[in-house]
Design an enzyme around this catalytic site. Structure first.
Site, mmCIF file in Angstrom:
data_model
loop_
_atom_site.group_PDB
_atom_site.id
_atom_site.type_symbol
_atom_site.label_atom_id
_atom_site.label_comp_id
_atom_site.label_asym_id
_atom_site.label_seq_id
_atom_site.Cartn_x
_atom_site.Cartn_y
_atom_site.Cartn_z
ATOM 1 N N SER A 262 0.849 -1.188 0.000
ATOM 2 C CA SER A 262 0.000 0.000 0.000
ATOM 3 C C SER A 262 0.883 1.235 0.000
ATOM 4 O O SER A 262 2.030 1.199 0.445
ATOM 5 C CB SER A 262 -0.946 -0.037 1.200
ATOM 6 N N LYS A 263 0.300 2.335 -0.518
ATOM 7 C CA LYS A 263 1.029 3.606 -0.562
ATOM 8 C C LYS A 263 1.542 3.987 0.816
ATOM 9 O O LYS A 263 2.520 4.692 0.952
ATOM 10 C CB LYS A 263 0.093 4.741 -0.973
ATOM 11 N N ARG A 264 0.809 3.559 1.816
ATOM 12 C CA ARG A 264 1.157 3.973 3.182
ATOM 13 C C ARG A 264 2.231 3.097 3.812
ATOM 14 O O ARG A 264 2.766 3.438 4.851
ATOM 15 C CB ARG A 264 -0.101 4.000 4.057
#
Ligand code: GLU
Ligand code: ZN
Length: 494
Positions: A262-264
């Protein structure tokens, strides 16, 4: 080369400026760029900044800076301009308004007055009845009176695109032929009730106007493709688009625990790799392997070799696994491929940056240039350099208790005293002579070279492992080496 439709290849990279750039984004940019460069095509860089609440100027600047650092250049886009300027969607609002108007007038889209509550209610009822739960076409054929009645109630309408009632089939460049049935692709919103155009409209409209021939993007966007193909058909009929691009969806990138990266995820942040001292060519080499391979037996290659070989038809549809160890190892290989001058220059920012324990003015360029060739084989990321050569710049070596305990045994003081004596009278113009000195000291105490050099290394560098010792001593110099052995003897005596 020309695309399937006969026109020159035009691809686009079109991120939204939200948050920090991440590796998934870079992989998409890279594949588009390599495809453009392989085909002598055009790389269009477009900024999809239509969401004022989430977009930021900081993120926009980071995107540009990241692509420049990576060397992924663009032929049209921000700062370079081009025939389809502007390339920031926030500056193209009139275009979208005009196209939405044409779609409405042509009957390709319609006003939908349904409220969220009504949509939810009907969706739940459809679900309960085991029917398709997407938009049910409620407002497709509203009469003028019905519309007027809704407006009199104070309702505002979104613009909804009318999907065809037949299935949509297309050949994905990566996945082959795919078919979507109407049940799965209901009519969808393209303009918000407040007049703001949505991604669903602006992205394909710009792809059409910018004459994009190939859309290569992440698998997460696969479900928007049948909608966009239907919209393209309308745009072609309206004379807005010339043709439909080919679509290719790049595989998911999986992170820890086989979950989608995920981007996070901290691992996903491009800045981390940059800060740790990945080389752009090392990182790009690794990212190119997320869904593609150069050859069965070669994982390390230059960007120009990648360009020469890259074809989207060779992209694998299966999810790719992000493997940090492999990324580091490939980067290490690229570090070793640098000529020593380039390596020396590339490391310098890490050595001249302010450190906790040495000041920029303690950096000694001559010592660094002398030791750099020995360090080049040892680092996988440039930031590793600090721990390898800090003994040259520190007033005193680092204190690493574990190293000290491991190297300083019973009798180490006697050995160090003899080593000091021999080193004092050694010829300091060659590492060979320094090695002879430590070897002789070891012999005097019944120790092989490996055992004899360990306390010397810890006394001088602070650590049990490091660069070749005798070259290190020579570069540090006689005076400092002897002083550090004296300090270690004093510490042992205490
Ligand atoms: N702005 C979109 C995104 O960042 C682009 C998607 C696309 O390539 O169509 O997800
Ligand atoms: Zn409706």
């Amino acid at each position: 080369m020309a695309s399937a439709s006969g026109s020159p290849v035009r691809v686009r990279f079109c991120p939204s400026p939200t948050g920090n750039p991440h590796v998934g984004l870079v992989r998409t940019a890279l594949f588009n760029w390599a495809f453009a460069r392989h085909n002598q095509g055009t790389m269009v860089f477009r900024i999809e900044d239509t969401d004022a609440a989430r977009d930021s100027e900081e993120s926009y600047n980071q995107l540009l800076d990241s692509l420049r650092w990576l060397g992924l250049d663009w032929d049209e886009g921000p700062e370079v301009g081009g025939p389809h300027a502007p390339y920031r969607q926030s500056q193209r609002m009139d275009i979208y308004r005009d196209v939405a108007e044409k779609l409405l007038t042509g009957g390709y889209a319609y006003h939908c007055y349904c409220t969220t509550e009504e949509l939810d209610e009907r969706r739940d009822a459809a679900r309960a009845a085991g029917k398709p739960s997407g938009y049910d076409g409620h407002c497709r054929e509203l009469s003028a009176e019905q519309k007027a009645a809704y407006e009199a109630e104070g309702r505002t309408a979104i613009v909804r695109f009318r999907m065809p009632d037949e299935p949509i089939t297309f050949t994905d460049l990566v996945r082959g032929e795919l078919t979507f049935t109407p049940d799965n692709v209901p009519d969808y919103g393209i303009v918000r009730a407040n007049g703001a155009p949505l991604y669903t409209l602006v992205n394909p409209v710009d792809d059409a106007l910018m004459e994009i021939t190939h859309v290569l993007r992440g698998e997460d966007l696969l479900s928007s493709t049948p909608r966009q193909i239907a919209l393209y058909k309308a745009l072609i009929e309206l004379g807005v688009a010339k043709g439909t691009p080919a679509f290719g969806h790049l595989p998911y990138v999986m992170g820890e625990g086989n979950k989608k990266l995920s981007k996070r995820d901290p691992q996903a942040s491009l800045n981390i790799y940059r800060e740790r001292g990945f080389l752009p060519e090392g990182l790009l080499n690794y990212l190119s392997l997320l869904g593609w391979s150069f050859s069965a037996d070669q994982d390390v290659f230059s960007i120009s070799d990648m360009i020469a070989k890259f074809d989207v038809a060779d992209v694998n549809a299966n999810p790719a696994r992000f493997d940090l160890k492999k990324a580091e190892s490939i980067n290490g290989d690229h570090i070793r491929l640098l000529d020593v001058k380039a390596f020396t220059a590339a490391c310098e920012p890490w050595l001249t940056a302010p450190h906790a324990n040495w000041a920029p003015e303690d950096f000694d360029r001559a010592a660094w240039e002398a030791i750099a060739p020995h360090a080049q084989t040892r680092v996988t990321v440039l930031s590793d350099i600090t721990a390898n050569v800090d003994f040259l710049f520190l007033k005193e070596p680092v204190e690493d208790e574990a190293s000290w305990a491991k190297a300083m045994k019973e009798g180490s003081d006697a050995l160090l005293r003899t080593a000091r004596e021999k080193l004092e009278s050694a010829d300091w113009s060659s590492p060979e002579s320094l090695k002879e000195a430590v070897l002789a000291a070891g012999e005097a105490h019944g120790l092989k070279l490996g055992k004899a050099q360990a306390p010397v290394r810890v006394a001088v560098t602070g650590r049990t492992v490091g660069l070749p010792l005798f070259e290190s001593l020579e570069i540090l110099g006689k005076e400092k080496t002897l002083a550090r052995i004296d300090a270690a003897l004093a510490k042992l005596a205490a």
